[in-house]
Design a protein around this motif. Structure first.
Motif, PDB file in Angstrom:
ATOM      1  N   LEU A 101      49.372  67.679  50.231  1.00  0.00           N
ATOM      2  CA  LEU A 101      50.758  68.143  50.295  1.00  0.00           C
ATOM      3  C   LEU A 101      51.034  68.798  51.647  1.00  0.00           C
ATOM      4  O   LEU A 101      50.132  69.375  52.255  1.00  0.00           O
TER       5      LEU A 101
ATOM      6  N   GLU B 176      52.040  73.413  48.570  1.00  0.00           N
ATOM      7  CA  GLU B 176      51.055  73.654  47.519  1.00  0.00           C
ATOM      8  C   GLU B 176      51.294  74.979  46.817  1.00  0.00           C
ATOM      9  O   GLU B 176      51.192  75.070  45.587  1.00  0.00           O
TER      10      GLU B 176
ATOM     11  N   VAL C 119      53.798  74.651  44.102  1.00  0.00           N
ATOM     12  CA  VAL C 119      53.554  73.661  43.056  1.00  0.00           C
ATOM     13  C   VAL C 119      52.370  74.023  42.171  1.00  0.00           C
ATOM     14  O   VAL C 119      52.410  73.849  40.949  1.00  0.00           O
TER      15      VAL C 119
ATOM     16  N   ASP D 119      45.968  68.189  44.780  1.00  0.00           N
ATOM     17  CA  ASP D 119      47.271  68.827  44.903  1.00  0.00           C
ATOM     18  C   ASP D 119      48.397  67.806  44.816  1.00  0.00           C
ATOM     19  O   ASP D 119      49.424  68.028  44.175  1.00  0.00           O
ATOM     20  N   ARG D 120      48.176  66.627  45.416  1.00  0.00           N
ATOM     21  CA  ARG D 120      49.206  65.591  45.370  1.00  0.00           C
ATOM     22  C   ARG D 120      49.280  64.957  43.976  1.00  0.00           C
ATOM     23  O   ARG D 120      50.368  64.631  43.489  1.00  0.00           O
TER      24      ARG D 120
ATOM     25  N   PHE E  32      51.251  67.362  41.926  1.00  0.00           N
ATOM     26  CA  PHE E  32      52.673  67.291  42.255  1.00  0.00           C
ATOM     27  C   PHE E  32      53.318  66.095  41.552  1.00  0.00           C
ATOM     28  O   PHE E  32      54.376  66.220  40.923  1.00  0.00           O
TER      29      PHE E  32
ATOM     30  N   LYS F  45      53.594  66.599  37.767  1.00  0.00           N
ATOM     31  CA  LYS F  45      54.673  67.519  37.383  1.00  0.00           C
ATOM     32  C   LYS F  45      56.041  66.862  37.553  1.00  0.00           C
ATOM     33  O   LYS F  45      56.976  67.161  36.792  1.00  0.00           O
ATOM     34  N   GLU F  46      56.170  65.963  38.528  1.00  0.00           N
ATOM     35  CA  GLU F  46      57.410  65.203  38.651  1.00  0.00           C
ATOM     36  C   GLU F  46      57.615  64.319  37.420  1.00  0.00           C
ATOM     37  O   GLU F  46      58.727  64.214  36.896  1.00  0.00           O
TER      38      GLU F  46
ATOM     39  N   PHE G 165      58.210  73.989  38.736  1.00  0.00           N
ATOM     40  CA  PHE G 165      56.805  73.612  38.875  1.00  0.00           C
ATOM     41  C   PHE G 165      55.879  74.627  38.203  1.00  0.00           C
ATOM     42  O   PHE G 165      54.837  74.275  37.669  1.00  0.00           O
TER      43      PHE G 165
END
Length: 229
Positions: A113, A118, A121, A140-141, A144, A147-148, A164
């Motif tokens: 990210l 980060e 999120v 981390d990505r 993300f 969570k989207e 988030f």
């Protein structure tokens, strides 16, 4: 890639193309991006090209896909779905409302990210779970993106924001070296329209992270969310 994360009764379509030919948008869609920069227009148009292919997979005629608040796609009656686009990947996933109550899909470039993101999120408990778990995965990505997908599942049912920080995620790999697996999202904000726990799937392939969450209409009778392979 998205199709590997969802059951067969969800119609999926994806492309690596970054643009589509002129004339692929309905007039109502064209009006939404008439003043947009080329990148925004391409993202919009390629995602909707995928949506129409997914409609065909359900035996539907192509129709315009407009959007409501928070960019939520507006689907024909009796249809639920989700769109996603990132650099190098666009996808759509559609299903009949008799089979799926809500679903969310997301794709992101498989890279760390950007600086500062980060902290917005990743919850501290989630960061601890990732410690020592790298193994070539940018967690981390993946988080993300997951969570989207959770938000895209939540929002059509509640029409309220979900931050988030209001979902706590735990990831599992298919095996110790796999670049795919499942995740559990424990919602820290409750709503009677959504179970307190959502289940999803994730995958990393060819430089892309893809995630998906699916909620069945019978989740109350089943005692919780149902996520099929």
């Amino acid at each position: 890639m998205i199709e590997r994360l969802l059951p067969a009764y969800v119609s999926c379509a994806a492309t690596r193309e970054v643009s589509v030919a002129d004339g692929t948008l309905f007039p109502e869609e064209e009006a939404l991006v008439a003043r947009s920069v080329p990148k925004r227009r391409n993202d919009f148009a390629t995602a909707r090209a995928c949506a129409r292919r997914a409609m065909g997979g359900l035996g539907l005629e192509p129709v315009p896909v407009l959007h409501g608040k928070r960019g939520m796609p507006l689907w024909p009656d009796g249809i639920v779905g989700s769109l996603t686009h990132c650099e190098g990947y666009r996808a759509a996933a559609l299903a009949r409302a008799a089979d799926v109550l809500s679903l969310g899909v997301d794709a992101e470039p498989h890279a760390p990210l950007p600086d500062g993101v980060e902290a917005l999120v990743v919850r501290p408990a989630e960061r601890e779970r990732f410690a020592g778990e790298a193994g070539g995965i940018h967690w981390d990505r993946v988080l993300f993106s997951a969570k989207e997908s959770v938000f895209k599942t939540w929002y059509p049912l509640t029409l309220t924001e979900l931050d988030f920080s209001e979902a706590d995620l735990t990831f599992r790999r298919a095996d110790d070296r796999a670049a795919d697996g499942t995740f559990t999202a424990r919602l820290l904000r409750t709503d009677p329209a959504v179970p307190p726990v959502l289940e999803g799937r994730w995958r990393v392939e060819d430089g892309i992270v893809a995630t998906a969450v699916l909620l069945r209409p019978d989740w109350r009778e089943a005692g919780g969310p149902v996520q099929e392979p």
